[in-house]
Design a protein around this motif. Structure first.
Motif: not given
Ligand SMILES: Cc1cc2nc3c(=O)[nH]c(=O)nc-3n(C[C@H](O)[C@H](O)[C@H](O)COP(=O)(O)OP(=O)(O)OC[C@H]3O[C@@H](n4cnc5c(N)ncnc54)[C@H](O)[C@@H]3O)c2cc1C
Length: 418
Positions: A38-40, A46-49, A53-55, A381-384, A386-388
């Protein structure tokens, strides 16, 4: 386990379709569980967009490492491109800041690097497998990641190389000529480089997550687009309240990235998460001046990644409230510097902002919620991330299935904070 047996709509409902949630959903399906994701928004929006893009094979040292202390005086000025901080946020969250700094000590380096090394290694294996299965292999580039210094930083680069070598992470030390040979289209402003040779990158992180989500749906998984309002214990399982209905499931996985704490608070969990916000902007590339790989300007504190839509420039960290208004100061500072390195055209689209979700020790939470059976936590998953993401999800699915996770999950236990 089956729907009929549990009397629920699904064995597992995964909340959040970023890289972590989508990966969890794939891995749970692979274990034969019925799964609703489920996602809105659409998966990977979001962040994963918006990430770079570094793995990354080598990001085993989080930001809170001993060298942070020597950088602090410069960061205090609040003018550095690497870190901007909001004084009001900092005072209100001084507990998080103190705990983050307490983890930056020498004794806390190895345990966390070892933990992250396990998580990253397992994740990169899954990315390389899934990206092919998801029919998105054209998006991955095995060209490494280049970190560069303008100053004579040979000692720093060698130190990093030696540290990585302790974990069998390969890298190559480069001089100005070798950098130019690798990236002939950049201006030769860098004296020293370190090429992380086992690191890969993708040309659109959001599209990769979408491809993974399609793979999940193709394997019989269900995706529902709705705003999640609450998670409520319900007999032997859980009821997830949505804006347009509800889902009952035996297990619920919170993979909501920076929003994960919001839905956990009513259950009595206060997640110590900070938001290391970051920005990106994309620019039309000059086809005659293409980049071959992501480049990290260590002193300039920005990254440039060649993406499908253009060159994506990403910034350092802005420490403030997750939803505070954007400040483009860091982007404004680094874009002209990036332009001085590689020629690119006008901006494509608007600037983007996201939040790296970070816990005080910079390790994600991967495991069961301490006081609620069937509730699983996968975030931070902080800065990484997308990798992790993939191995974070695979570990949760393994634990749900009472199987051994693909790496040591001990250091990631949610009970260390909750
Ligand atoms: C500038 C920047 C550069 C980065 N570069 C890298 C990189 O090169 N390599 C790397 O490995 N990582 C990188 N990262 C980190 C990485 O992007 C994040 O750690 C990762 O995307 C987090 O993924 P996630 O699935 O936890 O969160 P998200 O991708 O944010 O997913 C969370 C989802 O929850 C949904 N959501 C939230 N609340 C609700 C709700 N109430 N109802 C329904 N849906 C909800 C959102 O819509 C979203 O889709 C970077 C981050 C930033 C900001």
């Amino acid at each position: 386990m089956s729907d009929n047996f549990t009397g629920k709509q699904a064995d597992v409902v995964v909340l959040g379709a970023g890289i972590v949630g989508v990966s969890t959903a794939i891995a749970a399906r692979q274990r034969g569980l019925s799964v609703i994701l489920v996602d809105r928004r659409e998966p990977g929006s979001e962040t994963s967009y918006g990430n770079a893009g570094v793995l990354s094979s080598g990001s085993i040292l989080p930001l809170n490492k001993p060298s942070l202390f020597s950088a602090l005086p410069t960061y205090m000025t609040n003018r550095h491109a690497a870190l901007r901080w909001d004084p009001v946020w900092t005072i209100r969250n001084i507990d998080w800041v103190a705990r983050f700094l307490a983890n930056a000590t020498t004794s806390r380096v190895k345990p966390r690097a070892t933990a992250l090394h396990g998580l990253i290694g397992a994740s990169l294996n899954l990315h390389r497998e899934w990206i092919v299965k998801a029919d998105a292999s054209q998006r991955i580039r095995e060209t490494g990641w280049l970190k560069v210094w303008r100053s004579d930083a040979v000692a720093a680069a060698k130190g990093e190389q030696a540290f990585l070598a302790e974990y069998d992470i390969a890298s190559e030390l480069l001089d100005r000529q070798a950098i130019s040979a690798l990236e002939p289209n950049i201006v030769p402003v860098y004296k020293v480089g370190l090429l992380h040779t086992q690191t890969a990158s993708v040309d659109s992180p959001g599209e990769v997550v979408k491809a993974y989500a399609r793979m999940f749906a193709g394997s019989g998984g269900a995706i529902r687009q709705s705003d999640i309002k609450a998670i409520i214990p319900d007999g032997e399982g859980w009821r997830v309240v949505l804006a347009d209905g509800a889902i009952s499931a035996r297990h619920v996985v919170v993979a909501l990235g920076p929003w994960s704490g919001d839905l956990l608070r009513p259950l009595g969990y206060r997640v110590p998460m900070a938001f290391e916000r970051g920005y990106h902007r994309e620019f039309k590339p000059n086809p005659a001046r293409a980049l071959q790989r992501p480049i990290h300007d260590a002193e300039g504190s920005f990254l440039m990644t060649p993406m499908e839509q253009g060159i994506r420039v990403t910034t350092g960290v802005e420490l403030t409230a997750r939803d505070a208004p954007s400040s483009f100061a860091q982007l404004d500072a680094v874009v002209p510097v990036a332009r001085g390195v590689v020629e690119f055209g006008e901006a494509v689209g608007e600037p983007w902002r996201g939040s790296r979700p970070t816990l005080p020790d910079s390790l994600p939470m991967i495991g069961p919620a301490p006081r609620h059976p069937g509730l699983w936590l996968a975030f931070g998953n902080q800065h990484i991330g997308f990798t992790t993401g993939p191995a974070t999800g695979a570990a949760i699915a393994a634990m749900i299935g009472r199987a051994p996770p693909p790496f040591d999950v001990g250091p990631f236990s949610p009970s260390r904070y909750l």
